[in-house]
Motif scaffolding. Structure first.
Motif, PDB file in Angstrom:
ATOM      1  N   PRO A 132      -3.248  -9.137  -5.583  1.00  0.00           N
ATOM      2  CA  PRO A 132      -3.935  -8.058  -6.311  1.00  0.00           C
ATOM      3  C   PRO A 132      -3.019  -6.845  -6.449  1.00  0.00           C
ATOM      4  O   PRO A 132      -2.402  -6.403  -5.472  1.00  0.00           O
ATOM      5  CB  PRO A 132      -5.143  -7.739  -5.411  1.00  0.00           C
ATOM      6  CG  PRO A 132      -5.324  -8.954  -4.552  1.00  0.00           C
ATOM      7  CD  PRO A 132      -3.948  -9.509  -4.343  1.00  0.00           C
ATOM      8  N   ARG A 133      -2.902  -6.323  -7.647  1.00  0.00           N
ATOM      9  CA  ARG A 133      -1.968  -5.227  -7.907  1.00  0.00           C
ATOM     10  C   ARG A 133      -2.281  -4.002  -7.050  1.00  0.00           C
ATOM     11  O   ARG A 133      -1.376  -3.331  -6.551  1.00  0.00           O
ATOM     12  CB  ARG A 133      -2.002  -4.841  -9.386  1.00  0.00           C
ATOM     13  CG  ARG A 133      -1.521  -5.920 -10.319  1.00  0.00           C
ATOM     14  CD  ARG A 133      -0.032  -6.190 -10.113  1.00  0.00           C
ATOM     15  NE  ARG A 133       0.191  -7.587  -9.750  1.00  0.00           N
ATOM     16  CZ  ARG A 133       1.366  -8.123  -9.520  1.00  0.00           C
ATOM     17  NH1 ARG A 133       2.458  -7.384  -9.579  1.00  0.00           N
ATOM     18  NH2 ARG A 133       1.482  -9.389  -9.180  1.00  0.00           N
ATOM     19  N   GLY A 134      -3.579  -3.689  -6.895  1.00  0.00           N
ATOM     20  CA  GLY A 134      -3.939  -2.520  -6.104  1.00  0.00           C
ATOM     21  C   GLY A 134      -3.474  -2.637  -4.665  1.00  0.00           C
ATOM     22  O   GLY A 134      -2.975  -1.673  -4.067  1.00  0.00           O
ATOM     23  N   ARG A 135      -3.632  -3.832  -4.086  1.00  0.00           N
ATOM     24  CA  ARG A 135      -3.194  -4.052  -2.713  1.00  0.00           C
ATOM     25  C   ARG A 135      -1.669  -3.949  -2.624  1.00  0.00           C
ATOM     26  O   ARG A 135      -1.118  -3.416  -1.649  1.00  0.00           O
ATOM     27  CB  ARG A 135      -3.658  -5.427  -2.230  1.00  0.00           C
ATOM     28  CG  ARG A 135      -5.163  -5.599  -2.140  1.00  0.00           C
ATOM     29  CD  ARG A 135      -5.742  -4.956  -0.890  1.00  0.00           C
ATOM     30  NE  ARG A 135      -5.355  -5.656   0.307  1.00  0.00           N
ATOM     31  CZ  ARG A 135      -6.001  -6.700   0.810  1.00  0.00           C
ATOM     32  NH1 ARG A 135      -7.057  -7.192   0.181  1.00  0.00           N
ATOM     33  NH2 ARG A 135      -5.595  -7.268   1.927  1.00  0.00           N
ATOM     34  N   LEU A 136      -0.975  -4.478  -3.628  1.00  0.00           N
ATOM     35  CA  LEU A 136       0.483  -4.465  -3.618  1.00  0.00           C
ATOM     36  C   LEU A 136       1.019  -3.037  -3.672  1.00  0.00           C
ATOM     37  O   LEU A 136       1.878  -2.646  -2.873  1.00  0.00           O
ATOM     38  CB  LEU A 136       1.016  -5.275  -4.803  1.00  0.00           C
ATOM     39  CG  LEU A 136       2.536  -5.348  -4.949  1.00  0.00           C
ATOM     40  CD1 LEU A 136       3.171  -6.018  -3.741  1.00  0.00           C
ATOM     41  CD2 LEU A 136       2.916  -6.084  -6.229  1.00  0.00           C
ATOM     42  N   TYR A 137       0.504  -2.230  -4.599  1.00  0.00           N
ATOM     43  CA  TYR A 137       1.004  -0.860  -4.737  1.00  0.00           C
ATOM     44  C   TYR A 137       0.614  -0.004  -3.540  1.00  0.00           C
ATOM     45  O   TYR A 137       1.370   0.874  -3.109  1.00  0.00           O
ATOM     46  CB  TYR A 137       0.482  -0.236  -6.032  1.00  0.00           C
ATOM     47  CG  TYR A 137       0.880  -1.001  -7.281  1.00  0.00           C
ATOM     48  CD1 TYR A 137       2.122  -1.634  -7.365  1.00  0.00           C
ATOM     49  CD2 TYR A 137       0.007  -1.112  -8.361  1.00  0.00           C
ATOM     50  CE1 TYR A 137       2.491  -2.346  -8.503  1.00  0.00           C
ATOM     51  CE2 TYR A 137       0.369  -1.823  -9.498  1.00  0.00           C
ATOM     52  CZ  TYR A 137       1.613  -2.447  -9.557  1.00  0.00           C
ATOM     53  OH  TYR A 137       1.958  -3.151 -10.677  1.00  0.00           O
ATOM     54  N   GLY A 138      -0.582  -0.257  -3.005  1.00  0.00           N
ATOM     55  CA  GLY A 138      -1.013   0.516  -1.848  1.00  0.00           C
ATOM     56  C   GLY A 138      -0.129   0.317  -0.633  1.00  0.00           C
ATOM     57  O   GLY A 138      -0.025   1.220   0.218  1.00  0.00           O
ATOM     58  N   TYR A 140       3.003   0.312  -0.513  1.00  0.00           N
ATOM     59  CA  TYR A 140       4.177   1.169  -0.517  1.00  0.00           C
ATOM     60  C   TYR A 140       3.896   2.511   0.144  1.00  0.00           C
ATOM     61  O   TYR A 140       4.795   3.129   0.721  1.00  0.00           O
ATOM     62  CB  TYR A 140       4.697   1.345  -1.944  1.00  0.00           C
ATOM     63  CG  TYR A 140       5.363   0.088  -2.453  1.00  0.00           C
ATOM     64  CD1 TYR A 140       6.660  -0.237  -2.075  1.00  0.00           C
ATOM     65  CD2 TYR A 140       4.676  -0.808  -3.271  1.00  0.00           C
ATOM     66  CE1 TYR A 140       7.268  -1.402  -2.515  1.00  0.00           C
ATOM     67  CE2 TYR A 140       5.269  -1.984  -3.714  1.00  0.00           C
ATOM     68  CZ  TYR A 140       6.569  -2.272  -3.334  1.00  0.00           C
ATOM     69  OH  TYR A 140       7.161  -3.433  -3.761  1.00  0.00           O
ATOM     70  N   VAL A 141       2.663   2.985   0.066  1.00  0.00           N
ATOM     71  CA  VAL A 141       2.306   4.221   0.772  1.00  0.00           C
ATOM     72  C   VAL A 141       2.481   4.014   2.277  1.00  0.00           C
ATOM     73  O   VAL A 141       3.059   4.862   2.975  1.00  0.00           O
ATOM     74  CB  VAL A 141       0.860   4.629   0.435  1.00  0.00           C
ATOM     75  CG1 VAL A 141       0.453   5.853   1.251  1.00  0.00           C
ATOM     76  CG2 VAL A 141       0.705   4.891  -1.052  1.00  0.00           C
ATOM     77  N   TRP A 147       8.158   4.382   7.783  1.00  0.00           N
ATOM     78  CA  TRP A 147       9.550   4.818   7.899  1.00  0.00           C
ATOM     79  C   TRP A 147       9.617   6.218   8.500  1.00  0.00           C
ATOM     80  O   TRP A 147      10.528   6.524   9.280  1.00  0.00           O
ATOM     81  CB  TRP A 147      10.221   4.778   6.529  1.00  0.00           C
ATOM     82  CG  TRP A 147      10.287   3.384   5.958  1.00  0.00           C
ATOM     83  CD1 TRP A 147      10.255   2.203   6.663  1.00  0.00           C
ATOM     84  CD2 TRP A 147      10.351   3.011   4.584  1.00  0.00           C
ATOM     85  NE1 TRP A 147      10.304   1.123   5.809  1.00  0.00           N
ATOM     86  CE2 TRP A 147      10.359   1.588   4.523  1.00  0.00           C
ATOM     87  CE3 TRP A 147      10.405   3.725   3.378  1.00  0.00           C
ATOM     88  CZ2 TRP A 147      10.437   0.881   3.315  1.00  0.00           C
ATOM     89  CZ3 TRP A 147      10.472   3.027   2.182  1.00  0.00           C
ATOM     90  CH2 TRP A 147      10.492   1.630   2.155  1.00  0.00           C
ATOM     91  N   LEU A 148       8.648   7.073   8.162  1.00  0.00           N
ATOM     92  CA  LEU A 148       8.594   8.403   8.771  1.00  0.00           C
ATOM     93  C   LEU A 148       8.186   8.312  10.235  1.00  0.00           C
ATOM     94  O   LEU A 148       8.732   9.033  11.091  1.00  0.00           O
ATOM     95  CB  LEU A 148       7.607   9.288   8.004  1.00  0.00           C
ATOM     96  CG  LEU A 148       8.006   9.709   6.588  1.00  0.00           C
ATOM     97  CD1 LEU A 148       6.849  10.412   5.897  1.00  0.00           C
ATOM     98  CD2 LEU A 148       9.234  10.613   6.614  1.00  0.00           C
ATOM     99  N   ALA A 154      13.571   0.205  10.046  1.00  0.00           N
ATOM    100  CA  ALA A 154      13.568  -1.036  10.830  1.00  0.00           C
ATOM    101  C   ALA A 154      12.496  -2.007  10.382  1.00  0.00           C
ATOM    102  O   ALA A 154      12.716  -3.219  10.344  1.00  0.00           O
ATOM    103  CB  ALA A 154      13.390  -0.710  12.315  1.00  0.00           C
ATOM    104  N   ILE A 155      11.325  -1.498  10.026  1.00  0.00           N
ATOM    105  CA  ILE A 155      10.186  -2.357   9.651  1.00  0.00           C
ATOM    106  C   ILE A 155      10.091  -2.359   8.135  1.00  0.00           C
ATOM    107  O   ILE A 155       9.740  -1.358   7.523  1.00  0.00           O
ATOM    108  CB  ILE A 155       8.874  -1.834  10.259  1.00  0.00           C
ATOM    109  CG1 ILE A 155       8.980  -1.686  11.770  1.00  0.00           C
ATOM    110  CG2 ILE A 155       7.722  -2.768   9.900  1.00  0.00           C
ATOM    111  CD1 ILE A 155       7.829  -0.911  12.384  1.00  0.00           C
ATOM    112  N   ARG A 156      10.345  -3.489   7.519  1.00  0.00           N
ATOM    113  CA  ARG A 156      10.275  -3.556   6.061  1.00  0.00           C
ATOM    114  C   ARG A 156       8.844  -3.669   5.553  1.00  0.00           C
ATOM    115  O   ARG A 156       8.522  -3.171   4.476  1.00  0.00           O
ATOM    116  CB  ARG A 156      11.105  -4.740   5.555  1.00  0.00           C
ATOM    117  CG  ARG A 156      12.594  -4.485   5.654  1.00  0.00           C
ATOM    118  CD  ARG A 156      13.379  -5.563   4.961  1.00  0.00           C
ATOM    119  NE  ARG A 156      14.801  -5.281   5.029  1.00  0.00           N
ATOM    120  CZ  ARG A 156      15.739  -6.160   4.728  1.00  0.00           C
ATOM    121  NH1 ARG A 156      15.396  -7.389   4.356  1.00  0.00           N
ATOM    122  NH2 ARG A 156      17.019  -5.836   4.805  1.00  0.00           N
ATOM    123  N   ASP A 157       7.990  -4.344   6.297  1.00  0.00           N
ATOM    124  CA  ASP A 157       6.581  -4.472   5.896  1.00  0.00           C
ATOM    125  C   ASP A 157       5.739  -4.569   7.162  1.00  0.00           C
ATOM    126  O   ASP A 157       5.746  -5.594   7.829  1.00  0.00           O
ATOM    127  CB  ASP A 157       6.363  -5.708   5.021  1.00  0.00           C
ATOM    128  CG  ASP A 157       4.985  -5.708   4.368  1.00  0.00           C
ATOM    129  OD1 ASP A 157       3.975  -5.618   5.116  1.00  0.00           O
ATOM    130  OD2 ASP A 157       4.897  -5.803   3.140  1.00  0.00           O
TER     131      ASP A 157
END
Length: 257
Positions: A132-138, A140-141, A147-148, A154-157
């Motif tokens: 689902p596109r919404g899940r995919l784009y979400g 990235y947030v 990363w912050l 270190a953690i890509r996903d």
């Protein structure tokens, strides 16, 4: 008892809530790779309980841990990780019950963990058009927040539920402070293990969203819970920042493919 002659004794860990139609295929695929399987039933319905009882009875190498009522994915995973550690396993391969994850990659996860036994091996999803596109784009947030929170890449996903935990470090972290009970478990577990000094190995793996698949993600409640988690983790990062930056300077917890 696990065979830990070389110190490496992995099992598979499957949390389940009402995925009775797909669990048997997942278990059989894992057993084909020689992995013992621990299923944690998080208060499933009667039909799913019947399937799980049959698997535990008829399939060699399958153990069933049943929670008295539905408590959330994170609570089921914590119970399973602690049970696996108590049983003598060194590592636990977390995988979903719904067929979303590619069991052909099990040997790759095991080989990576055998070569790096103290590391967290994180699945890094390769999606097809079913996502689902919404899940995919979400996602990235959350990637940016993580990363912050770790002051590293270190953690890509952090949201992929296909990963292999080193149980000594993971259970020590659970004992230090319980991990979240629901869908925020995966991300917080990964961040806190990095804080603890656990290295991360990122392993690309194919992930699909099965047609007519059953998702327990609750858009409003779980997004609010995830937002609260990121606030908590960002605040927790601040006192750890000097140590995290020092590790980064020394090249520890670098992002590894």
């Amino acid at each position: 008892m696990p065979d830990a002659s070389d110190g490496f004794a992995p099992c598979a860990l499957i949390p389940i809530y009402n995925h009775g139609s797909t669990i048997a295929r997942t278990v059989q695929a894992l057993r084909a790779h020689g992995l013992p399987v621990l299923i944690v039933d998080d208060g499933s319905d009667a039909a799913t309980r019947e399937v799980l009882d049959a698997l535990a009875r008829d399939e060699a190498g399958v153990q069933l841990l049943r929670l008295p009522h539905n408590q959330g994915k994170g609570r089921a995973l914590s119970a399973g990780l602690l049970a696996a550690h108590k049983a003598g396993y060194s590592h636990a391969l977390q995988i979903d019950a719904d067929g979303q994850h590619d069991t052909d990659d099990v040997p790759r996860f095991l080989n990576e963990a055998r070569a790096h036994p103290r590391a967290l091996v994180c699945g890094c999803p390769i999606y097809d058009d079913s996502v689902p596109r919404g899940r995919l784009y979400g996602r990235y947030v959350t990637h940016v927040c993580v990363w912050l929170e770790t002051l590293s890449l270190a953690i890509r996903d952090s949201m992929c539920g296909y990963r292999l935990y080193p149980l000594d470090a993971t259970c020590a972290e659970i004992a230090r402070a319980p991990l979240p009970a629901r869908m925020d478990f995966d991300t917080e577990a990964a961040v806190r293990l990095v804080w603890r000094g656990v290295a991360v190995r990122n392993l690309p793996t194919r992930v699909i969203y099965p047609e007519n698949g059953l998702s327990h993600f609750r858009m409003l409640q779980d997004n609010l819970r995830i937002s609260a988690m990121h606030t908590r983790l960002l605040l927790g990062m601040l006192p750890r920042a000097p140590r995290l930056l020092w590790r980064r300077f020394r090249g520890e917890n670098a992002c590894v493919a």
